[in-house]
Design a protein around this motif. Structure first.
Motif, PDB file in Angstrom:
ATOM      1  N   SER A   1       0.822  -1.203   0.000  1.00 54.24           N
ATOM      2  CA  SER A   1       0.000   0.000   0.000  1.00 54.24           C
ATOM      3  C   SER A   1       0.859   1.258   0.000  1.00 54.24           C
ATOM      4  O   SER A   1       0.562   2.225  -0.700  1.00 54.24           O
ATOM      5  CB  SER A   1      -0.915  -0.030   1.230  1.00 54.24           C
ATOM      6  N   ALA A   2       1.945   1.242   0.784  1.00 50.14           N
ATOM      7  CA  ALA A   2       2.844   2.391   0.815  1.00 50.14           C
ATOM      8  C   ALA A   2       3.515   2.600  -0.540  1.00 50.14           C
ATOM      9  O   ALA A   2       3.649   3.739  -1.022  1.00 50.14           O
ATOM     10  CB  ALA A   2       3.901   2.195   1.903  1.00 50.14           C
ATOM     11  N   ALA A   3       3.934   1.504  -1.180  1.00 49.15           N
ATOM     12  CA  ALA A   3       4.581   1.610  -2.491  1.00 49.15           C
ATOM     13  C   ALA A   3       3.590   2.058  -3.559  1.00 49.15           C
ATOM     14  O   ALA A   3       3.927   2.856  -4.447  1.00 49.15           O
ATOM     15  CB  ALA A   3       5.209   0.272  -2.870  1.00 49.15           C
ATOM     16  N   LEU A   4       2.364   1.546  -3.505  1.00 51.13           N
ATOM     17  CA  LEU A   4       1.334   1.965  -4.458  1.00 51.13           C
ATOM     18  C   LEU A   4       1.067   3.456  -4.325  1.00 51.13           C
ATOM     19  O   LEU A   4       0.991   4.185  -5.333  1.00 51.13           O
ATOM     20  CB  LEU A   4       0.053   1.176  -4.221  1.00 51.13           C
ATOM     21  N   ALA A   5       0.943   3.938  -3.093  1.00 50.30           N
ATOM     22  CA  ALA A   5       0.688   5.365  -2.863  1.00 50.30           C
ATOM     23  C   ALA A   5       1.836   6.215  -3.391  1.00 50.30           C
ATOM     24  O   ALA A   5       1.613   7.264  -4.016  1.00 50.30           O
ATOM     25  CB  ALA A   5       0.473   5.616  -1.372  1.00 50.30           C
ATOM     26  N   SER A   6       3.071   5.783  -3.155  1.00 44.43           N
ATOM     27  CA  SER A   6       4.228   6.539  -3.638  1.00 44.43           C
ATOM     28  C   SER A   6       4.280   6.579  -5.155  1.00 44.43           C
ATOM     29  O   SER A   6       4.618   7.614  -5.753  1.00 44.43           O
ATOM     30  CB  SER A   6       5.515   5.920  -3.083  1.00 44.43           C
TER      31      SER A   6
ATOM     32  N   LEU B   1       6.877 -10.306  -1.584  1.00 46.02           N
ATOM     33  CA  LEU B   1       8.027  -9.443  -1.890  1.00 46.02           C
ATOM     34  C   LEU B   1       8.161  -9.194  -3.387  1.00 46.02           C
ATOM     35  O   LEU B   1       8.593  -8.108  -3.803  1.00 46.02           O
ATOM     36  CB  LEU B   1       9.313 -10.066  -1.341  1.00 46.02           C
ATOM     37  N   LEU B   2       7.805 -10.172  -4.205  1.00 46.04           N
ATOM     38  CA  LEU B   2       7.866  -9.976  -5.654  1.00 46.04           C
ATOM     39  C   LEU B   2       6.925  -8.849  -6.089  1.00 46.04           C
ATOM     40  O   LEU B   2       7.301  -7.982  -6.897  1.00 46.04           O
ATOM     41  CB  LEU B   2       7.499 -11.277  -6.369  1.00 46.04           C
ATOM     42  N   PHE B   3       5.716  -8.851  -5.571  1.00 43.95           N
ATOM     43  CA  PHE B   3       4.755  -7.798  -5.902  1.00 43.95           C
ATOM     44  C   PHE B   3       5.243  -6.448  -5.373  1.00 43.95           C
ATOM     45  O   PHE B   3       5.178  -5.428  -6.060  1.00 43.95           O
ATOM     46  CB  PHE B   3       3.394  -8.145  -5.319  1.00 43.95           C
ATOM     47  N   PHE B   4       5.758  -6.440  -4.158  1.00 44.32           N
ATOM     48  CA  PHE B   4       6.271  -5.207  -3.571  1.00 44.32           C
ATOM     49  C   PHE B   4       7.425  -4.647  -4.406  1.00 44.32           C
ATOM     50  O   PHE B   4       7.503  -3.433  -4.655  1.00 44.32           O
ATOM     51  CB  PHE B   4       6.735  -5.475  -2.139  1.00 44.32           C
ATOM     52  N   ALA B   5       8.330  -5.517  -4.834  1.00 46.69           N
ATOM     53  CA  ALA B   5       9.472  -5.057  -5.629  1.00 46.69           C
ATOM     54  C   ALA B   5       9.008  -4.381  -6.917  1.00 46.69           C
ATOM     55  O   ALA B   5       9.548  -3.343  -7.321  1.00 46.69           O
ATOM     56  CB  ALA B   5      10.389  -6.238  -5.944  1.00 46.69           C
ATOM     57  N   GLY B   6       7.996  -4.966  -7.575  1.00 44.08           N
ATOM     58  CA  GLY B   6       7.480  -4.347  -8.784  1.00 44.08           C
ATOM     59  C   GLY B   6       6.898  -2.965  -8.523  1.00 44.08           C
ATOM     60  O   GLY B   6       7.117  -2.024  -9.309  1.00 44.08           O
ATOM     61  N   LEU B   7       6.178  -2.802  -7.424  1.00 48.84           N
ATOM     62  CA  LEU B   7       5.587  -1.507  -7.087  1.00 48.84           C
ATOM     63  C   LEU B   7       6.672  -0.477  -6.750  1.00 48.84           C
ATOM     64  O   LEU B   7       6.565   0.700  -7.131  1.00 48.84           O
ATOM     65  CB  LEU B   7       4.621  -1.659  -5.915  1.00 48.84           C
ATOM     66  N   VAL B   8       7.713  -0.914  -6.042  1.00 47.07           N
ATOM     67  CA  VAL B   8       8.807   0.014  -5.707  1.00 47.07           C
ATOM     68  C   VAL B   8       9.540   0.459  -6.966  1.00 47.07           C
ATOM     69  O   VAL B   8       9.838   1.659  -7.148  1.00 47.07           O
ATOM     70  CB  VAL B   8       9.785  -0.652  -4.719  1.00 47.07           C
ATOM     71  N   LEU B   9       9.843  -0.485  -7.850  1.00 47.23           N
ATOM     72  CA  LEU B   9      10.513  -0.117  -9.098  1.00 47.23           C
ATOM     73  C   LEU B   9       9.654   0.838  -9.921  1.00 47.23           C
ATOM     74  O   LEU B   9      10.169   1.775 -10.549  1.00 47.23           O
ATOM     75  CB  LEU B   9      10.842  -1.372  -9.905  1.00 47.23           C
ATOM     76  N   GLU B  10       8.369   0.613  -9.925  1.00 46.29           N
ATOM     77  CA  GLU B  10       7.458   1.526 -10.632  1.00 46.29           C
ATOM     78  C   GLU B  10       7.519   2.917 -10.016  1.00 46.29           C
ATOM     79  O   GLU B  10       7.539   3.924 -10.737  1.00 46.29           O
ATOM     80  CB  GLU B  10       6.032   0.974 -10.574  1.00 46.29           C
ATOM     81  N   ALA B  11       7.542   2.991  -8.686  1.00 48.79           N
ATOM     82  CA  ALA B  11       7.623   4.288  -8.016  1.00 48.79           C
ATOM     83  C   ALA B  11       8.918   5.013  -8.366  1.00 48.79           C
ATOM     84  O   ALA B  11       8.933   6.234  -8.558  1.00 48.79           O
ATOM     85  CB  ALA B  11       7.504   4.097  -6.507  1.00 48.79           C
ATOM     86  N   VAL B  12      10.006   4.250  -8.451  1.00 46.97           N
ATOM     87  CA  VAL B  12      11.296   4.837  -8.820  1.00 46.97           C
ATOM     88  C   VAL B  12      11.253   5.379 -10.246  1.00 46.97           C
ATOM     89  O   VAL B  12      11.684   6.520 -10.519  1.00 46.97           O
ATOM     90  CB  VAL B  12      12.427   3.806  -8.662  1.00 46.97           C
ATOM     91  N   LEU B  13      10.726   4.577 -11.183  1.00 52.67           N
ATOM     92  CA  LEU B  13      10.700   4.996 -12.588  1.00 52.67           C
ATOM     93  C   LEU B  13       9.813   6.206 -12.805  1.00 52.67           C
ATOM     94  O   LEU B  13      10.095   7.041 -13.675  1.00 52.67           O
ATOM     95  CB  LEU B  13      10.231   3.834 -13.449  1.00 52.67           C
TER      96      LEU B  13
END
Length: 318
Positions: free
Chosen positions: A57-62, A303-315
């Motif tokens: 949720s935190a990664a999606l929001a970011s 963690l796989l789903f979280f990693a994808g969301l974090v990478l999306e936030a970075v990009l």
């Protein structure tokens, strides 16, 4: 009975479903072990599964806010809160279930039914863990604080559900998945449809993996009169877990698609889905060892789903 007066062999005996060589059995002083086992520090998979919806949720929001990846401080607060509240919930569950736990092979060695800790001592320990969770919650905005307190009703009733319904995993899902709302609430100070979809995804995911977990106890649960989705689904447990995981994937996909996220988020979702499919293909009814291994593997799926969301936030901030 005081832990210091117990036979050393009782204190040294590992809990059956704890990983070998865990930090409690290897490093903790003997007098601490019963309390650390009450908090499930020897079984970190539980706090991982409570934590991951918060991180999603935190990664999606970011990613939606284009503010960069979620802050380390917020992720650390969610981690501390997850460890504390998973420990508090487990301690509360053990207090309520102490008589049932004596009837189940996997749980009769837990600190309360085995006499290592009294119910009163466990209650004091429970209060201490709740204070840690409260301190973490007060670090967030007012909306998130109220949202956090709103989850306590589900936590309070969960231990009693296995006595009255075959769907205790559904109530566990309502409680364990709450982090799907909290990360967004902590970031925006409000809620919207995307975190609600994440919450639904996490509920279905929790129901699926906890059904897998309950396969370990099928025989004892029948004798003790403990209800579960694993008992209810019976020979169709594998198909039911597959259906629950499918709901989780579709709901998580709705959160990703509904927020118009890009390829990294979709890749993370695909990896999450592939992992859940592997679990369903591997699951064999009534094989406790396989069930425990698959249950624990859900940390990696999340963690796989979280990693994808974090990478999306970075990009999205590049």
């Amino acid at each position: 009975m005081n832990a210091q007066t117990l036979d050393a062999r009782t204190l040294d005996a590992p809990v059956p479903d704890a990983p070998r060589g865990n930090i409690v059995d290897t490093y903790a002083p003997p007098s601490w072990r019963p309390y650390l086992r009450l908090a499930r520090i020897d079984r970190p998979i539980g706090w991982w599964l409570l934590l991951l919806p918060c991180w999603w949720s935190a990664a999606l929001a970011s990613a939606v806010d284009r503010s960069g990846p979620p802050g380390i401080a917020d992720l650390a607060l969610f981690w501390i809160g997850a460890v504390a509240m998973r420990g508090a919930g487990s301690t509360y569950n053990d207090i309520v279930d102490r008589d049932l736990d004596r009837q189940v092979e996997r749980t009769r060695g837990r600190p309360i039914p085995s006499g290592q800790v009294s119910a009163r001592q466990a209650a004091v320990f429970l209060a201490a863990q709740c204070l840690v969770g409260l301190a973490v919650l007060l670090c967030f905005n007012g909306f998130a604080i109220v949202a956090g307190f709103a989850s306590l009703g589900f936590v309070a009733i969960y231990p009693f559900m296995k006595r009255i319904t075959s769907w205790p995993q559904a109530v566990l899902g309502l409680a364990f998945a709450w982090g799907g709302l909290m990360g967004w609430a902590a970031h925006f100070g409000s809620l919207a449809w995307p975190p609600v979809f994440l919450y639904v995804a996490a509920i279905a995911w929790t129901m699926g993996y906890d059904t897998v977990y309950a396969i370990q106890d099928l025989e004892d649960d029948v004798l003790a009169g403990i209800r579960s989705t694993a008992r209810m689904f019976g020979a169709h447990a594998r198909e039911a877990v597959g259906a629950l995981y499918l709901i989780a994937i579709v709901a998580a996909g709705a959160a990703v698609i509904g927020t118009h996220l890009g390829p990294m988020a979709h890749l993370g979702l695909l990896a999450f889905a592939a992992h859940l499919l592997w679990q369903v293909r591997t699951l064999r009814k009534a094989d406790g060892a396989v069930a425990l291994r698959l249950f624990r593997s859900n940390r990696d799926a999340g963690l796989l789903f979280f990693a994808g969301l974090v990478l999306e936030a970075v990009l999205r901030t590049a």
